[in-house]
Design an enzyme around this catalytic site. Structure first.
Site, PDB file in Angstrom:
ATOM      1  N   GLY A  46       1.609  18.610  -1.576  1.00 49.99           N
ATOM      2  CA  GLY A  46       0.335  19.588  -1.575  1.00 49.99           C
ATOM      3  C   GLY A  46      -0.860  18.825  -1.070  1.00 49.99           C
ATOM      4  N   GLN A  51      -9.210  16.070   0.593  1.00 58.19           N
ATOM      5  CA  GLN A  51      -8.598  15.109   0.202  1.00 58.19           C
ATOM      6  C   GLN A  51      -8.694  14.309   1.724  1.00 58.19           C
ATOM      7  OE1 GLN A  51      -5.138  16.888  -1.815  1.00 58.19           O
ATOM      8  NE2 GLN A  51      -5.002  14.656  -2.698  1.00 58.19           N
ATOM      9  N   CYS A  94      -0.849  12.442  -7.675  1.00 63.74           N
ATOM     10  CA  CYS A  94      -1.843  12.950  -6.611  1.00 63.74           C
ATOM     11  C   CYS A  94      -1.839  11.833  -5.252  1.00 63.74           C
ATOM     12  CB  CYS A  94      -2.999  13.304  -6.995  1.00 63.74           C
ATOM     13  SG  CYS A  94      -4.284  13.942  -6.106  1.00 63.74           S
ATOM     14  N   LEU A  95      -1.859  12.635  -4.201  1.00 63.81           N
ATOM     15  CA  LEU A  95      -2.008  11.623  -3.111  1.00 63.81           C
ATOM     16  C   LEU A  95      -3.538  10.733  -3.071  1.00 63.81           C
ATOM     17  CD1 LEU A  95      -0.474  13.631  -0.093  1.00 63.81           C
ATOM     18  CD2 LEU A  95       0.631  11.836  -1.311  1.00 63.81           C
ATOM     19  N   HIS A 136      -2.963  22.512  -9.257  1.00 62.98           N
ATOM     20  CA  HIS A 136      -3.399  21.137  -8.946  1.00 62.98           C
ATOM     21  C   HIS A 136      -4.292  21.333  -7.764  1.00 62.98           C
ATOM     22  CE1 HIS A 136      -2.538  16.848  -8.625  1.00 62.98           C
ATOM     23  NE2 HIS A 136      -2.942  17.044  -7.562  1.00 62.98           N
ATOM     24  N   GLU A 137      -3.971  21.985  -6.675  1.00 61.35           N
ATOM     25  CA  GLU A 137      -4.597  21.930  -5.325  1.00 61.35           C
ATOM     26  C   GLU A 137      -5.966  22.654  -5.736  1.00 61.35           C
ATOM     27  OE1 GLU A 137      -3.833  19.683  -3.230  1.00 61.35           O
ATOM     28  OE2 GLU A 137      -1.771  19.676  -4.180  1.00 61.35           O
ATOM     29  N   HIS A 140      -8.564  20.564  -6.792  1.00 62.27           N
ATOM     30  CA  HIS A 140      -9.301  19.995  -5.816  1.00 62.27           C
ATOM     31  C   HIS A 140     -10.514  20.371  -5.184  1.00 62.27           C
ATOM     32  CE1 HIS A 140      -6.899  16.437  -5.628  1.00 62.27           C
ATOM     33  NE2 HIS A 140      -5.527  16.775  -5.533  1.00 62.27           N
TER      34      HIS A 140
HETATM   35 NI    NI Z   1      -3.710  15.957  -5.519  1.00 58.87          NI
END
Ligand code: NI
Length: 174
Positions: A46, A51, A94-95, A136-137, A140
């Site tokens: 995701g 991000q 998370c990235l 989660h997204e 963000h």
């Molecule tokens: Ni994330």
């Protein structure tokens, strides 16, 4: 399609609230294609536009397993309409928080409203991994990271570690 740079915590940009997309046009679609490419390359399941440094309410996801056909999902202006009262625990990463994982509780089901790749309104009843991932997204888009659910001590340990890694990456010897 272009692979973009993923911002890493601590980065004040990641803490911004993303803005609503007014019109789903080719620019938005091209951004989503880049996001997907960046996510597959990372690799992750995701990614939110913030991000890669774009403060727009856009998310891409793909929960297909390695040996399965790709199943890209696009969510524009996603909104949670309802959430279940039962929690589910997943170990999340998370990235933008590389190499760090923690068990996080979130409602196991949620109903969301969003615009799809073509700008059409859709409703989705998500459960399990899909529900966790969407929540989660969507966090963000509000400038929230999964580490915000941890204790202050744990969170500051992770942030310190990431700051140190970042400095090491920036260091050069000529
Ligand atoms: Ni994330």
């Amino acid at each position: 399609m272009t692979i973009r740079k993923i911002l890493v915590e601590p980065d004040p940009f990641l803490r911004q609230k993303s803005k609503k997309v007014e019109k789903v046009d080719d620019d938005v679609r091209s951004l989503m294609n880049d996001m997907l490419e960046t996510m597959y390359d990372a690799p992750g399941i995701g990614l939110a536009a913030i991000q890669i440094g774009v403060a727009k309410r856009i998310i891409v996801m793909d929960l297909a397993k390695e040996n399965e056909k790709k199943q890209p999902l696009y969510f524009i202006n996603p909104e949670i309409i309802t959430k279940s009262e039962i929690d589910l625990t997943y170990e999340e990463g998370c990235l933008s928080v590389p190499g760090q994982f923690a068990e996080i509780d979130r409602p196991d089901r949620c109903k969301i409203k969003y615009l799809d790749y073509d700008g059409k309104e859709q409703i989705l009843n998500a459960q399990g991994l899909l529900a966790t991932c969407i929540q989660h997204e969507i966090d963000h888009l509000e400038g929230v990271l999964f580490i915000d659910y941890l204790s202050k001590l744990k969170r500051s340990m992770i942030t310190k570690k990431l700051s140190k890694q970042k400095k090491e990456l920036e260091r050069i010897v000529v």
